[in-house]
Design a protein around this motif. Structure first.
Motif, mmCIF file in Angstrom:
data_model
loop_
_atom_site.group_PDB
_atom_site.id
_atom_site.type_symbol
_atom_site.label_atom_id
_atom_site.label_comp_id
_atom_site.label_asym_id
_atom_site.label_seq_id
_atom_site.Cartn_x
_atom_site.Cartn_y
_atom_site.Cartn_z
ATOM 1 N N LYS A 93 -2.925 0.646 -6.601
ATOM 2 C CA LYS A 93 -1.798 1.577 -6.546
ATOM 3 C C LYS A 93 -2.122 2.847 -7.329
ATOM 4 O O LYS A 93 -1.837 3.958 -6.879
ATOM 5 C CB LYS A 93 -0.530 0.922 -7.084
ATOM 6 C CG LYS A 93 0.711 1.735 -6.840
ATOM 7 C CD LYS A 93 1.950 0.951 -7.208
ATOM 8 C CE LYS A 93 3.188 1.748 -6.820
ATOM 9 N NZ LYS A 93 4.410 1.003 -7.093
ATOM 10 N N GLU A 134 -3.351 1.437 -2.155
ATOM 11 C CA GLU A 134 -2.660 0.145 -2.111
ATOM 12 C C GLU A 134 -2.565 -0.432 -0.712
ATOM 13 O O GLU A 134 -2.293 -1.607 -0.526
ATOM 14 C CB GLU A 134 -1.270 0.231 -2.750
ATOM 15 C CG GLU A 134 -0.302 1.151 -2.061
ATOM 16 C CD GLU A 134 -0.312 2.575 -2.621
ATOM 17 O OE1 GLU A 134 0.486 3.376 -2.110
ATOM 18 O OE2 GLU A 134 -1.089 2.882 -3.508
ATOM 19 N N GLU A 135 -2.782 0.371 0.292
ATOM 20 C CA GLU A 135 -2.699 -0.124 1.663
ATOM 21 C C GLU A 135 -4.078 -0.343 2.281
ATOM 22 O O GLU A 135 -4.272 -0.148 3.473
ATOM 23 C CB GLU A 135 -1.869 0.847 2.497
ATOM 24 C CG GLU A 135 -0.480 0.980 1.932
ATOM 25 C CD GLU A 135 0.523 1.416 2.962
ATOM 26 O OE1 GLU A 135 0.204 1.392 4.160
ATOM 27 O OE2 GLU A 135 1.627 1.770 2.552
ATOM 28 N N GLU A 163 -5.995 -2.587 3.787
ATOM 29 C CA GLU A 163 -5.758 -3.870 4.440
ATOM 30 C C GLU A 163 -6.994 -4.762 4.490
ATOM 31 O O GLU A 163 -6.884 -5.975 4.337
ATOM 32 C CB GLU A 163 -5.226 -3.648 5.856
ATOM 33 C CG GLU A 163 -3.842 -3.071 5.899
ATOM 34 C CD GLU A 163 -3.362 -2.844 7.314
ATOM 35 O OE1 GLU A 163 -3.858 -3.527 8.238
ATOM 36 O OE2 GLU A 163 -2.490 -1.988 7.497
ATOM 37 N N GLU A 171 -7.388 -6.495 1.233
ATOM 38 C CA GLU A 171 -6.312 -7.477 1.059
ATOM 39 C C GLU A 171 -6.599 -8.742 1.858
ATOM 40 O O GLU A 171 -6.426 -9.867 1.370
ATOM 41 C CB GLU A 171 -4.975 -6.870 1.480
ATOM 42 C CG GLU A 171 -3.780 -7.712 1.137
ATOM 43 C CD GLU A 171 -2.461 -7.020 1.450
ATOM 44 O OE1 GLU A 171 -1.471 -7.746 1.590
ATOM 45 O OE2 GLU A 171 -2.429 -5.783 1.557
#
Length: 174
Positions: A56, A61-62, A64, A67
């Motif tokens: 962040k 933070e995105e 993907e 993640e």
């Protein structure tokens, strides 16, 4: 005399081949029994937390792909040794695609890329040992996989600290 020697050699070869075959037949069931007994073991490996705050702060933070990679790593730690093969295949494919993609600018450095390659190598080793299971090899290779992944996460976090330290030193010298 030559015919007798040829027959004698053939006789020895025939009996020596039979002995090797029976030895292999006696060893195989033992290995299978060991595999069935040890595949019930459940292993637990510690995985560092997903660096939400760091991502962040960096404005990524995105991300993907990262993640999904972290989710794959966490799923493996929850499985027993029989079910880990499929997840390791998926992890290997995900790592292969992940390394081909461009990273966010702040993380596109050789230190991160090299640690990711170590993670990929350890995943391939673990995948091999899960397919050709060896009691003394699969669990240690999974532990090394998690150590390599945790080192990648740790390096991502320390990279920011080093960047801040270097930039503050250069500002002070001017």
């Amino acid at each position: 005399m030559i015919k007798k020697a040829v027959y004698f050699i053939l006789f020895i070869n025939i009996f020596s081949c039979k002995n090797k075959t029976t030895t292999e037949q006696k060893v195989s069931p033992t290995i299978i029994e060991l595999n069935e007994k040890t595949s019930e073991m459940i292993f637990s490996i510690s995985l560092n937390d997903y660096p939400k705050v760091f991502l962040k702060e960096e404005g990524i933070e995105e991300w993907e792909d990262f993640e999904k990679l972290h989710e794959s790593m966490s799923r493996i730690s929850e499985l027993n040794l029989r079910d880990v093969t499929v997840e390791l295949l998926a992890l290997s494919a995900r790592l292969k695609n992940f390394t081909k993609k461009k990273f966010p600018e702040k993380l596109e450095v050789p230190q991160i890329r090299s640690r990711l390659k170590v993670v990929q190598m350890q995943a391939d080793k673990s995948r091999y040992f899960s397919m050709h299971y060896k009691k003394d090899s699969l669990v240690p290779s999974l532990e090394k996989l998690y150590e390599a992944y945790n080192a990648l996460l740790s390096r991502m976090l320390t990279l920011k600290d080093e960047t801040v330290a270097v930039s503050s030193k250069t500002v002070n010298k001017d």
